[in-house]
Design a protein around this motif. Structure first.
Motif, mmCIF file in Angstrom:
data_model
loop_
_atom_site.group_PDB
_atom_site.id
_atom_site.type_symbol
_atom_site.label_atom_id
_atom_site.label_comp_id
_atom_site.label_asym_id
_atom_site.label_seq_id
_atom_site.Cartn_x
_atom_site.Cartn_y
_atom_site.Cartn_z
ATOM 1 N N SER A 58 0.888 -1.402 -0.146
ATOM 2 C CA SER A 58 0.023 0.030 -0.051
ATOM 3 C C SER A 58 0.647 1.231 -0.005
ATOM 4 N N ASN A 59 2.409 1.041 0.112
ATOM 5 C CA ASN A 59 3.034 2.395 -0.072
ATOM 6 C C ASN A 59 3.352 2.375 -1.469
ATOM 7 N N ARG A 60 2.844 1.530 -2.398
ATOM 8 C CA ARG A 60 3.216 1.592 -3.867
ATOM 9 C C ARG A 60 1.923 1.636 -4.740
ATOM 10 N N ALA A 61 0.775 1.471 -4.260
ATOM 11 C CA ALA A 61 -0.408 1.068 -5.175
ATOM 12 C C ALA A 61 -1.631 1.270 -4.056
ATOM 13 N N GLU A 71 -4.349 0.614 -1.736
ATOM 14 C CA GLU A 71 -4.615 -0.415 -0.774
ATOM 15 C C GLU A 71 -5.817 -1.369 -1.005
ATOM 16 N N ASN A 72 -5.575 -2.770 -0.812
ATOM 17 C CA ASN A 72 -6.539 -3.654 -0.763
ATOM 18 C C ASN A 72 -7.144 -3.809 -2.439
ATOM 19 N N THR A 73 -6.262 -3.525 -3.430
ATOM 20 C CA THR A 73 -6.653 -3.596 -4.702
ATOM 21 C C THR A 73 -5.560 -4.529 -5.477
ATOM 22 N N PHE A 74 -5.891 -5.277 -6.638
ATOM 23 C CA PHE A 74 -4.909 -6.028 -7.345
ATOM 24 C C PHE A 74 -3.398 -5.368 -7.597
ATOM 25 N N PRO A 75 -3.592 -4.049 -7.917
ATOM 26 C CA PRO A 75 -2.108 -3.629 -8.165
ATOM 27 C C PRO A 75 -1.281 -3.329 -6.796
ATOM 28 N N ALA A 76 -1.847 -3.497 -5.688
ATOM 29 C CA ALA A 76 -1.328 -3.419 -4.478
ATOM 30 C C ALA A 76 -0.975 -4.883 -4.315
ATOM 31 N N PHE A 77 -1.720 -5.819 -4.776
ATOM 32 C CA PHE A 77 -1.217 -7.381 -4.347
ATOM 33 C C PHE A 77 -0.199 -7.688 -5.228
ATOM 34 N N PHE A 84 -17.493 2.868 -8.685
ATOM 35 C CA PHE A 84 -16.605 3.583 -8.191
ATOM 36 C C PHE A 84 -15.193 3.341 -8.500
ATOM 37 N N ASP A 85 -14.208 4.066 -8.722
ATOM 38 C CA ASP A 85 -12.948 4.211 -8.944
ATOM 39 C C ASP A 85 -12.303 4.044 -7.753
ATOM 40 N N PHE A 86 -11.383 2.999 -7.457
ATOM 41 C CA PHE A 86 -10.694 2.675 -6.312
ATOM 42 C C PHE A 86 -9.191 3.198 -6.480
ATOM 43 N N GLY A 87 -8.714 3.580 -7.474
ATOM 44 C CA GLY A 87 -7.415 3.829 -7.672
ATOM 45 C C GLY A 87 -7.148 5.423 -7.790
ATOM 46 N N VAL A 88 -7.930 6.057 -8.371
ATOM 47 C CA VAL A 88 -7.592 7.434 -8.883
ATOM 48 C C VAL A 88 -6.997 8.358 -7.831
ATOM 49 N N LYS A 89 -7.784 8.208 -6.544
ATOM 50 C CA LYS A 89 -7.616 9.064 -5.552
ATOM 51 C C LYS A 89 -5.896 8.831 -5.152
ATOM 52 N N TYR A 90 -5.380 7.567 -5.256
ATOM 53 C CA TYR A 90 -4.306 7.255 -4.740
ATOM 54 C C TYR A 90 -3.069 7.954 -5.814
ATOM 55 N N HIS A 91 -3.337 7.847 -6.903
ATOM 56 C CA HIS A 91 -2.791 8.179 -8.232
ATOM 57 C C HIS A 91 -3.564 8.092 -9.310
ATOM 58 N N PRO A 92 -3.329 9.081 -10.296
ATOM 59 C CA PRO A 92 -3.973 9.023 -11.681
ATOM 60 C C PRO A 92 -3.645 7.777 -12.406
#
Length: 276
Positions: free
Chosen positions: A22-25, A27-33, A85-93
């Motif tokens: 979760s420091n790189r993608a 949290e709790n999404t496939f990009p983070a996994f 809902f988008d669960f990634g864009v708030k972290y980074h575009p």
């Protein structure tokens, strides 16, 4: 093949990525996994809730506002509503378009990639429906049972799942130091216990290991620019590093959890141990 969560006696401490990397993608999404797997760790912690239409989804908060473009409570939204809902864009575009994962998909991914999952039950209400959904899912995917530990602050709830799936391993959280710490954990039918530094004592850690339990230490996220060990010094007035390193070297910790995987790996290596 079953995933082995408890390897402290072998000189191996699993670097357990908290909510994925979760420091790189997000949290709790496939990009983070996937980022966690690519960083070399094989054990991740995730959080699950039941939706209004009885789907088990992976997200931490009861509300989706912090991590998504939506608003509202997971338990009051259907899975199709959550997919909007988008669960990634708030972290980074660069993560625009990331969707909330279904637990079923994460289980399949874990089995295919030889990953271990600490699955934390966050459910506050509708416990009957939650238990039924978890049991039904694991019965449809029995190969996944050996890859997970079901974690909870609510020991009663996770034991309701285990009552129907006796082979399921439980992990419990302790945020106090009880008069008989080992007995409190054993009465919860846990095979593993998760603790935080504030409530830890070496006598309890040794008791856990002597009883054959696994042990996971959770290190808090970075706050106000301070890493976990710096936070403990700021809070308690002394350096916790030698004590934590001694616990690792003694084989008292099987898993070390944090958001930053290199931070975990460096601490484990500082103790002269391996993280995979």
């Amino acid at each position: 093949m079953a995933f082995n969560f408890h390897r402290g006696a072998e000189g191996i401490v699993l670097a357990n990525s908290h909510r994925g990397y979760s420091n790189r993608a997000p949290e709790n999404t496939f990009p983070a996994f996937d980022a966690a797997r690519q960083a070399g760790t094989h054990c991740i912690e995730i959080d699950i809730h039941l939706t209004a239409d009885n789907q088990l989804v992976v997200t931490h908060d009861h509300r989706v506002d912090r991590v998504s473009t939506g608003q509202g409570f997971v338990e009051q939204l259907t899975y199709p509503q959550l997919l909007a809902f988008d669960f990634g864009v708030k972290y980074h575009p660069e993560f625009t378009g990331t969707r909330i994962p279904l637990l079923a998909d994460v289980l399949r991914w874990a089995v295919e990639n030889g990953m271990g999952l600490i699955v934390e039950a966050k459910q506050r209400r509708r416990h009957d429906e939650f238990v039924a959904a978890v049991v039904a899912l694991l019965r449809r995917h029995p190969e996944a049972i050996a890859h997970i530990q079901l974690l909870g602050f609510n020991h009663v709830l996770i034991n309701r799942v285990k009552a129907q799936l006796p082979e399921l391993a439980l992990q419990v959280v302790t945020l106090e130091r009880y008069n008989n710490q080992l007995a409190a954990v054993q009465q919860s039918n846990a095979g593993c216990v998760c603790f935080e530094y504030e409530f830890a004592h070496v006598d309890d850690l040794r008791a856990y290991k002597n009883a054959g339990l696994g042990v996971r230490m959770y290190l808090h996220e970075v706050k106000e620019g301070m890493d976990p060990l710096t936070q403990y010094w700021h809070k308690f007035g002394y350096d916790s590093r030698p004590e934590i390193l001694s616990w690792l070297r003694e084989g008292l910790i099987d898993m070390l959890s944090h958001d930053d995987i290199p931070y975990l790996q460096a601490l484990i290596e500082e103790a002269g141990l391996r993280w995979n």
